[in-house]
Design a protein around this motif. Structure first.
Motif, PDB file in Angstrom:
ATOM      1  N   THR B 374       0.854  -1.193   0.000  1.00 36.75           N
ATOM      2  CA  THR B 374       0.000   0.000   0.000  1.00 36.75           C
ATOM      3  C   THR B 374       0.888   1.240   0.000  1.00 36.75           C
ATOM      4  O   THR B 374       1.862   1.311   0.752  1.00 36.75           O
ATOM      5  N   ILE B 375       0.554   2.144  -0.863  1.00 33.47           N
ATOM      6  CA  ILE B 375       1.227   3.448  -0.857  1.00 33.47           C
ATOM      7  C   ILE B 375       0.231   4.477  -0.339  1.00 33.47           C
ATOM      8  O   ILE B 375      -0.912   4.528  -0.801  1.00 33.47           O
ATOM      9  N   LYS B 376       0.667   5.286   0.613  1.00 35.62           N
ATOM     10  CA  LYS B 376      -0.201   6.322   1.147  1.00 35.62           C
ATOM     11  C   LYS B 376       0.453   7.678   0.940  1.00 35.62           C
ATOM     12  O   LYS B 376       1.619   7.873   1.260  1.00 35.62           O
ATOM     13  N   VAL B 377      -0.323   8.603   0.388  1.00 34.73           N
ATOM     14  CA  VAL B 377       0.189   9.953   0.153  1.00 34.73           C
ATOM     15  C   VAL B 377      -0.790  10.953   0.770  1.00 34.73           C
ATOM     16  O   VAL B 377      -1.897  10.584   1.168  1.00 34.73           O
ATOM     17  N   ASP B 378      -0.330  12.201   0.868  1.00 40.64           N
ATOM     18  CA  ASP B 378      -1.182  13.239   1.424  1.00 40.64           C
ATOM     19  C   ASP B 378      -2.239  13.611   0.381  1.00 40.64           C
ATOM     20  O   ASP B 378      -1.989  14.423  -0.509  1.00 40.64           O
ATOM     21  N   ALA B 379      -3.367  12.970   0.486  1.00 40.25           N
ATOM     22  CA  ALA B 379      -4.465  13.208  -0.451  1.00 40.25           C
ATOM     23  C   ALA B 379      -5.712  12.573   0.145  1.00 40.25           C
ATOM     24  O   ALA B 379      -5.624  11.799   1.109  1.00 40.25           O
ATOM     25  N   ARG B 380      -6.830  12.939  -0.405  1.00 42.28           N
ATOM     26  CA  ARG B 380      -8.058  12.235  -0.036  1.00 42.28           C
ATOM     27  C   ARG B 380      -8.510  11.321  -1.157  1.00 42.28           C
ATOM     28  O   ARG B 380      -9.108  10.291  -0.911  1.00 42.28           O
ATOM     29  N   THR B 381      -8.199  11.717  -2.381  1.00 47.40           N
ATOM     30  CA  THR B 381      -8.564  10.880  -3.516  1.00 47.40           C
ATOM     31  C   THR B 381      -7.334  10.580  -4.366  1.00 47.40           C
ATOM     32  O   THR B 381      -6.596  11.492  -4.735  1.00 47.40           O
ATOM     33  N   VAL B 382      -7.090   9.293  -4.626  1.00 48.47           N
ATOM     34  CA  VAL B 382      -6.149   8.878  -5.671  1.00 48.47           C
ATOM     35  C   VAL B 382      -7.043   8.446  -6.820  1.00 48.47           C
ATOM     36  O   VAL B 382      -7.504   7.313  -6.875  1.00 48.47           O
ATOM     37  N   ASN B 383      -7.319   9.400  -7.692  1.00 47.94           N
ATOM     38  CA  ASN B 383      -8.352   9.169  -8.705  1.00 47.94           C
ATOM     39  C   ASN B 383      -7.885   8.243  -9.810  1.00 47.94           C
ATOM     40  O   ASN B 383      -8.605   7.368 -10.249  1.00 47.94           O
ATOM     41  N   ASP B 384      -6.626   8.447 -10.256  1.00 51.13           N
ATOM     42  CA  ASP B 384      -6.151   7.680 -11.404  1.00 51.13           C
ATOM     43  C   ASP B 384      -4.853   6.966 -11.051  1.00 51.13           C
ATOM     44  O   ASP B 384      -4.032   7.479 -10.267  1.00 51.13           O
ATOM     45  N   VAL B 385      -4.679   5.794 -11.646  1.00 50.15           N
ATOM     46  CA  VAL B 385      -3.441   5.019 -11.467  1.00 50.15           C
ATOM     47  C   VAL B 385      -3.024   4.498 -12.843  1.00 50.15           C
ATOM     48  O   VAL B 385      -3.857   4.057 -13.616  1.00 50.15           O
ATOM     49  N   LYS B 386      -1.754   4.602 -13.132  1.00 52.31           N
ATOM     50  CA  LYS B 386      -1.261   4.096 -14.421  1.00 52.31           C
ATOM     51  C   LYS B 386       0.131   3.495 -14.206  1.00 52.31           C
ATOM     52  O   LYS B 386       0.887   3.936 -13.327  1.00 52.31           O
ATOM     53  N   ILE B 387       0.454   2.517 -15.056  1.00 49.28           N
ATOM     54  CA  ILE B 387       1.774   1.874 -15.028  1.00 49.28           C
ATOM     55  C   ILE B 387       2.394   2.018 -16.413  1.00 49.28           C
ATOM     56  O   ILE B 387       1.699   1.879 -17.430  1.00 49.28           O
ATOM     57  N   SER B 388       3.707   2.269 -16.452  1.00 54.13           N
ATOM     58  CA  SER B 388       4.384   2.445 -17.742  1.00 54.13           C
ATOM     59  C   SER B 388       4.416   1.135 -18.520  1.00 54.13           C
ATOM     60  O   SER B 388       4.246   0.048 -17.961  1.00 54.13           O
ATOM     61  N   GLU B 389       4.671   1.260 -19.826  1.00 51.31           N
ATOM     62  CA  GLU B 389       4.663   0.084 -20.700  1.00 51.31           C
ATOM     63  C   GLU B 389       5.687  -0.951 -20.256  1.00 51.31           C
ATOM     64  O   GLU B 389       5.478  -2.158 -20.427  1.00 51.31           O
ATOM     65  N   ASP B 390       6.810  -0.506 -19.677  1.00 54.74           N
ATOM     66  CA  ASP B 390       7.853  -1.454 -19.265  1.00 54.74           C
ATOM     67  C   ASP B 390       7.613  -2.010 -17.863  1.00 54.74           C
ATOM     68  O   ASP B 390       8.418  -2.786 -17.349  1.00 54.74           O
ATOM     69  N   GLY B 391       6.528  -1.622 -17.232  1.00 58.82           N
ATOM     70  CA  GLY B 391       6.170  -2.174 -15.934  1.00 58.82           C
ATOM     71  C   GLY B 391       7.046  -1.716 -14.784  1.00 58.82           C
ATOM     72  O   GLY B 391       7.050  -2.348 -13.719  1.00 58.82           O
ATOM     73  N   ARG B 392       7.747  -0.616 -14.959  1.00 56.50           N
ATOM     74  CA  ARG B 392       8.672  -0.183 -13.905  1.00 56.50           C
ATOM     75  C   ARG B 392       8.237   1.095 -13.199  1.00 56.50           C
ATOM     76  O   ARG B 392       8.600   1.337 -12.056  1.00 56.50           O
ATOM     77  N   GLY B 394       5.176   3.747 -12.003  1.00 58.60           N
ATOM     78  CA  GLY B 394       3.754   3.968 -11.776  1.00 58.60           C
ATOM     79  C   GLY B 394       3.497   5.441 -11.500  1.00 58.60           C
ATOM     80  O   GLY B 394       4.366   6.154 -11.000  1.00 58.60           O
ATOM     81  N   ILE B 395       2.302   5.877 -11.855  1.00 56.88           N
ATOM     82  CA  ILE B 395       1.891   7.243 -11.547  1.00 56.88           C
ATOM     83  C   ILE B 395       0.543   7.165 -10.846  1.00 56.88           C
ATOM     84  O   ILE B 395      -0.370   6.482 -11.311  1.00 56.88           O
ATOM     85  N   ILE B 396       0.418   7.865  -9.724  1.00 51.96           N
ATOM     86  CA  ILE B 396      -0.894   8.021  -9.106  1.00 51.96           C
ATOM     87  C   ILE B 396      -1.176   9.514  -8.967  1.00 51.96           C
ATOM     88  O   ILE B 396      -0.249  10.313  -8.768  1.00 51.96           O
ATOM     89  N   SER B 397      -2.433   9.882  -9.141  1.00 53.98           N
ATOM     90  CA  SER B 397      -2.793  11.300  -9.064  1.00 53.98           C
ATOM     91  C   SER B 397      -3.316  11.621  -7.668  1.00 53.98           C
ATOM     92  O   SER B 397      -3.847  10.755  -6.974  1.00 53.98           O
ATOM     93  N   GLY B 432      -5.059  19.989  -8.609  1.00 54.21           N
ATOM     94  CA  GLY B 432      -5.561  18.619  -8.589  1.00 54.21           C
ATOM     95  C   GLY B 432      -5.408  17.971  -9.953  1.00 54.21           C
ATOM     96  O   GLY B 432      -5.725  18.581 -10.970  1.00 54.21           O
ATOM     97  N   VAL B 433      -4.878  16.740  -9.951  1.00 50.74           N
ATOM     98  CA  VAL B 433      -4.723  15.996 -11.204  1.00 50.74           C
ATOM     99  C   VAL B 433      -5.803  14.924 -11.225  1.00 50.74           C
ATOM    100  O   VAL B 433      -5.817  14.039 -10.381  1.00 50.74           O
ATOM    101  N   HIS B 434      -6.695  15.015 -12.167  1.00 56.00           N
ATOM    102  CA  HIS B 434      -7.822  14.081 -12.198  1.00 56.00           C
ATOM    103  C   HIS B 434      -7.439  12.811 -12.945  1.00 56.00           C
ATOM    104  O   HIS B 434      -7.755  11.711 -12.502  1.00 56.00           O
ATOM    105  N   ASN B 435      -6.771  12.957 -14.078  1.00 50.48           N
ATOM    106  CA  ASN B 435      -6.392  11.782 -14.859  1.00 50.48           C
ATOM    107  C   ASN B 435      -4.992  11.941 -15.441  1.00 50.48           C
ATOM    108  O   ASN B 435      -4.540  13.064 -15.686  1.00 50.48           O
ATOM    109  N   VAL B 436      -4.343  10.800 -15.667  1.00 52.53           N
ATOM    110  CA  VAL B 436      -3.005  10.788 -16.259  1.00 52.53           C
ATOM    111  C   VAL B 436      -2.917   9.648 -17.272  1.00 52.53           C
ATOM    112  O   VAL B 436      -3.726   8.726 -17.264  1.00 52.53           O
TER     113      VAL B 436
END
Lengths: 389, 697
Positions: B374-392, B394-397, B432-436
């Motif tokens: 589990t990754i926890k960051v200072d936020a209330r919503t982690v709206n979007d999650v993405k992983i790069s093509e090489d699987g190394r 990750g980005i969370i908004s 705020g970043v809604h999507n990535v």
């Protein structure tokens, strides 16, 4: 002589009644990350959530209710909804029934607001929290009866803390990233004066050679300036401006309408501005991250929320000293509203993450914490509605 | 006595403790004249007075304001006499509001309202839409026009009347259809109010002697598009190409799997529903026997087509489920492990209106999926999650950070059992970043809901912005961006979809087979992440464009954009809103003339995120669960009604954050399974079963 004695007795009786009878106090508070507004009832001992009002139109998006105010006649409350597509809105609700009446689209991230007793118009800052700090934003002036925007006045970068003089004739706001206090004439709806929010000594020491700050560090009558600068010029002016350290977040007028109190969030102080002389007259060094403030209606107390320190300070304005400081029950202290009888300060505290927000009540007479009511996440904007017997 | 009065006054104020009513009932504004009408661009003077309830002049300054961006007033501020002569100028039409405000006695305010009637601008011209000036007897030709006013705006609020100069030769109905009766010359006129436009027309004797009908097929399934071609012939047996043909259909629905003597006793009440286009393309929604009719020049031809059930429905079987019971779940991503985790599979899910957490799942055995980090960051919503093509990477908004500095978080997900935060990045993303989206070492991040920024993450610990794409339309807003083959597809609500070259590799002609043909790649090659170049766009008249997925049809030569809606409407009698909307299929094969040809909309529920694999659409449909749709073949009309829905599934969990309810956020097909995130209860893996479709639906 007898009449005088009777009159004196009556007045003493009235004061006695006021101090002994139990009033109920009602405040509206926004839960910004819950899309809710809570109505809090405080009976002198306990604070409870009387009602929770869901706000916004998107079932699963957080639209961010941020600023709230109650009309001077107490009939309606108004709510700024920060996030839109992309512009935010001002919503109007009926007090008591809390029924939605109407909304109007404003600028980017509308935030703090107040209605003028002189014009009946509502003045709300478009905070524009989004993104860069280059462009000046605006104060929207809305006719709250028709819910139409009648004017938009450009001020500084990230304006906040929209408050009127008690006579309703002047509007004040500060711009966080411009470090400036802005005065708008409520009738002409034009910017009339600006003032740097730097304490005088600090200003001279730090900015004496800073050419870009020179303009903001001196007082300005805008009567002449307005003729030279249109809104676009003001925007460019802001773009050339380096970010000042003060980052003012709030301004509140003293009930006597002669003084203003400005919270410098970035430099941990509150400055007092003499409205007539248009200069900073006193500086109060505060705890970390002061954010909002309010002066009690009797003019005695200044209550300051310390966002970074998670505390609330009570200042005696006649002495210029902090006479009490309370630890808040959670982090990120936000707003404050003082009851009209100058007895209680209602403070909203955001909390972090999933933690519920809270409204904490402090007794300004006994200088002690009295009650806490938990509400939805990120308690923010707070407005006093009414007192009842 | 003074002291006493002061104390008494203060006491009363304190005891009452109520805010005063602040509108003064004893003063009012009088506007003279009591009504005015202005044309757009015109000015008029009028007098505004502040008087008491007896009509006596009150001396006080006041301000007068016109409706913003509609009426200007000069001067806006009066002097202290309480009388002001103002000049009002109109900039738009309508019933416009003029308001006066004054500070009354004792601080109470006074306001007055005056309505200025500004009629629409005078009409300027009428323009025919591609009119024909040569017609044949015995045919019906439709004429349409556009009406412009002096502000050069198209006025669609007017009813245009069409007339013919010779009703014996040709005559209009009230819908602009001209019935040609005889050969000759005449003129037609379109008129509205005081303007008109006339067109000279000649009618010729109709050469058509016979009408034949050709059909591409005699039997189709619901949802299949079949083309009917009517061939009008002259006396020499040659096709007459320029006579208008009207297609129509009728039919008998058959509400059963089997046709018995081409009818069914179960067909009572079921309409024979379908759609036929002006070009003769027909699609049926219900099984039955349909008769297609073509008409022209007094001739008609018919053809029948048998429509059988599509029979694509399959069951869905749950493979695995991981409950998230303490928070709402947002988006998901699924990817294969790398390095020491090669051969394993992983997923990440975000959380909504919660505690800033993102969960990492081992889904190698989807029946035993489990949270491994589990990754926890200072936020209330982690709206979007993405992983790069090489699987190394990750980005969370982040949204709802306690310091109001949102942005995105770059993660090292090489070891999903031990995910590490590489960098918190919020430069110019604090709103705020809604999507990535991640594509080739760049993050495409929505900023402030107004643009997407392109951030280089080739060194994840040192991200930097290289480009940005923002529209220039008034009030523009963006919701999503998706990048595929170097083309970015952004969804911009009313501005619709924008297709942008951010490094698209030009498609060679040899590679443009129909399974891979993307017409935008044929144009690509000039843009880059640092220099995004717009290739095309199509606005959304409904303003609901929420997410877009490019779709190269595997069974036709078509290239579609599948544009998903998101919008909510109030439930009548309730304060609540419910999501609505569906998916719009816009045929972009001709990128200069994109046309919406089909829609997939489930009644009473609203669409959210979607994905396409092959000729199948996988859709998250909020309260409607996940939906799997057959989008093979040409797409025309109402896809839901055509029985193209392969399956739907509602993932209910008694231990969910909201027990026993479903609310699907996003869906991804992966290695033969369908993974989806349910807002109410976590992560699911399901699969389609029944190799043989189980029947109609």
């Amino acid at each position: 002589m007898i009449i005088k004695k009777i009159m004196t007795l009556i007045s003493i009786l009235l004061i006695f009644l006021n101090t002994t009878k139990a009033n109920d106090y009602y405040v509206y508070v926004c839960a910004e990350s819950e899309d809710e507004v809570a109505l809090i009832k405080f009976d002198g001992k306990n604070a409870v959530v009387e009602k929770t009002i869901p706000v916004g139109v998107w079932p699963l998006e957080i639209e961010g209710p941020h600023g709230i105010t109650v009309a001077p006649d107490g009939q309606h409350w108004y709510l700024s909804m920060a996030h839109g597509m992309p512009y935010g809105h001002l919503y109007k609700y009926t007090t008591g029934t809390d029924k939605f009446v109407e909304r109007v689209e404003l600028g980017m991230f509308p935030a703090t607001m107040e209605i003028s007793k002189a014009t009946g118009l509502l003045y709300v800052v478009n905070f524009n929290l989004h993104g860069g700090h280059e462009n000046a934003s605006t104060v929207s002036i809305v006719d709250p009866e028709d819910m139409i925007e009648v004017e938009r006045v450009e001020t500084g970068v990230m304006p906040h803390g929209s408050r009127m003089l008690n006579n309703g004739m002047k509007h004040y706001s500060v711009a966080m990233m411009s470090g400036t206090l802005y005065e708008i004439d409520a009738m002409s709806m034009e910017l009339s004066r600006t003032l740097s929010t730097s304490p005088p000594m600090k200003m001279n020491a730090k900015h004496s050679s800073h050419k870009k700050h020179k303009m903001n560090n001196s007082s300005h009558s805008m009567d002449r300036e307005n003729k030279k600068h249109n809104g676009h010029d003001m925007g460019k002016m802001a773009m050339n401006h380096q970010m000042p350290p003060e980052k003012p977040t709030w301004v509140y007028p003293h009930p006597n309408d002669k003084l203003l109190y400005i919270v410098n969030n970035g430099t941990d102080n509150v400055v007092e501005v003499n409205v007539e002389k248009w200069k900073v007259t006193r500086t109060f060094k505060t705890d970390k991250g002061p954010y909002n403030c309010e002066v009690s209606r009797d003019g005695k107390y200044l209550v300051v929320t310390y966002k970074s320190a998670a505390k609330t300070g009570v200042w005696d304005l006649s002495k210029g000293k902090e006479i009490a400081k309370f630890n808040n029950t959670r982090k990120v202290t936000h707003g404050v509203s003082i009851s009209p009888d100058s007895r209680y300060a209602f403070v909203s505290v955001e909390g972090v993450g999933k933690e519920p927000g809270a409204v904490e009540v402090f007794d300004l007479k006994k200088l002690k914490a009295v009650a806490v009511a938990e509400i939805g996440k990120q308690a923010g904007g707070i407005a006093f509605w009414k007192m009842t017997d | 006595m003074k002291k006493f009065l002061a104390i008494l006054s203060l006491s009363i104020t304190i005891v009452l403790g109520q805010p005063p009513r602040s509108e003064n009932p004893n003063l009012k504004f009088v506007f003279e004249p009591d009504s005015i009408s202005l044309n757009v661009g015109e000015s008029k003077t009028m007098t505004v007075r502040l008087v008491d309830k007896d009509g006596k002049q009150v001396q006080a300054a006041f301000t007068v304001r016109g409706q913003r961006k509609a009426l200007s007033v000069e001067p806006r501020l009066s002097d202290s006499t309480g009388v002001s002569e103002i000049t009002v100028k109109a900039y738009k039409s309508g019933k416009l509001s003029l308001r006066a405000y004054a500070r009354g006695v004792k601080g109470e305010y006074v306001s007055g309202r005056f309505t200025v009637d500004v009629p629409d601008p005078p009409l300027d011209r009428i323009v025919f839409d591609e009119p024909t000036d040569k017609v044949y007897t015995g045919t019906t030709v439709n004429y349409s026009v556009k009406v412009y006013d002096e502000a050069n705006l198209v006025r669609d609020d007017l009813e245009v009347k069409f007339t013919s100069s010779n009703k014996n030769t040709a005559e209009f109905d009230r819908f602009g259809n001209l019935s040609v009766k005889k050969a000759g010359r005449f003129s037609i006129t379109a008129a509205v109010e005081n303007i008109e436009k006339t067109l000279k027309v000649s009618s010729k004797k109709n050469p058509v002697k016979t009408l034949n009908m050709l059909a591409e097929a005699k039997q189709i399934r619901t949802g299949d598009v079949v083309k009917f071609t009517a061939e009008p012939m002259n006396s020499r047996g040659k096709i007459v190409k320029d006579v208008p043909i009207v297609y129509s259909f009728s039919g008998n629905a058959i509400y059963a799997d089997k046709f018995v003597n081409n009818s069914s006793s179960e067909s009572v009440g079921l309409p024979a529903a379908g759609l036929i286009t002006d070009e003769g393309k027909f699609v049926a929604e219900t099984p039955g026997i349909y008769t297609i009719t073509a008409q022209t020049s007094g001739f008609s031809a018919m053809a029948k087509v048998k429509v059988v059930p599509r029979n694509v429905q399959r069951r869905i079987e749950v493979v695995g489920h991981g409950t998230v019971s303490d928070h709402h779940t947002s988006d998901l991503w699924v990817w294969p492990g790398v390095g020491k985790h090669k051969g394993k599979d992983f997923a990440v899910t975000g959380t909504h209106s919660a505690d800033g957490e993102a969960y990492f799942w081992d889904i190698t055995d989807p029946s035993k999926m489990a949270i491994i980090d589990t990754i926890k960051v200072d936020a209330r919503t982690v709206n979007d999650v993405k992983i790069s093509e090489d699987g190394r990477v990750g980005i969370i908004s982040r949204e709802g950070a306690s310091n109001r500095k949102n942005g995105l978080v770059i993660l090292d997900v090489t070891d999903p059992f031990n995910v590490k935060i590489t960098k918190m990045y919020d430069d110019n993303l604090t709103g705020g970043v809604h999507n990535v989206f991640i594509y080739q070492d760049h993050v495409y991040a929505l900023s402030a809901g107004t643009r997407y920024d392109i951030i280089n993450i080739s060194d994840p610990s040192n991200p930097f912005r290289v480009g940005s794409y923002e529209l220039d339309t008034p009030g523009h807003s963006i919701h999503d961006v998706w990048v595929e083959n170097g083309i970015a597809y952004s969804s911009n609500w009313a501005d619709g979809v924008h297709i942008v070259d951010v490094g698209g590799v030009p498609q060679t002609e040899q590679s443009r087979d129909k399974k891979n043909f993307n017409p935008f790649l044929a144009l690509a090659g000039k843009g880059s992440p640092g220099n995004p170049i717009k290739l095309a766009s199509k606005s959304d008249p409904n303003g609901h464009n929420h997410a877009t997925f490019p779709f190269v049809s595997q069974s036709t030569d078509k290239f579609y954009m599948i544009n998903g809606d998101e919008w909510a409407k109030r439930i009548p009698g309730s304060e609540e809103s419910i999501y609505q909307g569906g998916f719009h299929f816009v045929d972009f094969t001709d990128i200069d003339n994109p046309v919406e040809t089909a829609i997939y909309q489930v009644p009473e529920v609203g669409s959210h995120n979607h994905w396409v694999e092959g000729d199948i659409l996988y859709a998250g449909y909020y309260y409607g669960g996940i939906r799997v749709l057959d989008i093979s073949g040409e797409l025309l009309g109402d896809l839901y009604a055509q029985g193209r829905e392969i399956a739907f599934f509602e993932g209910r969990d008694p231990n969910g954050k909201i027990p026993n309810e479903t609310n699907v956020w996003g869906v991804i097909p992966y290695k033969g399974l369908i993974y989806f995130a349910d807002h109410y209860n976590g992560l699911w893996a399901v699969r389609l079963v029944d190799d043989e479709p189980m029947g109609t639906n």
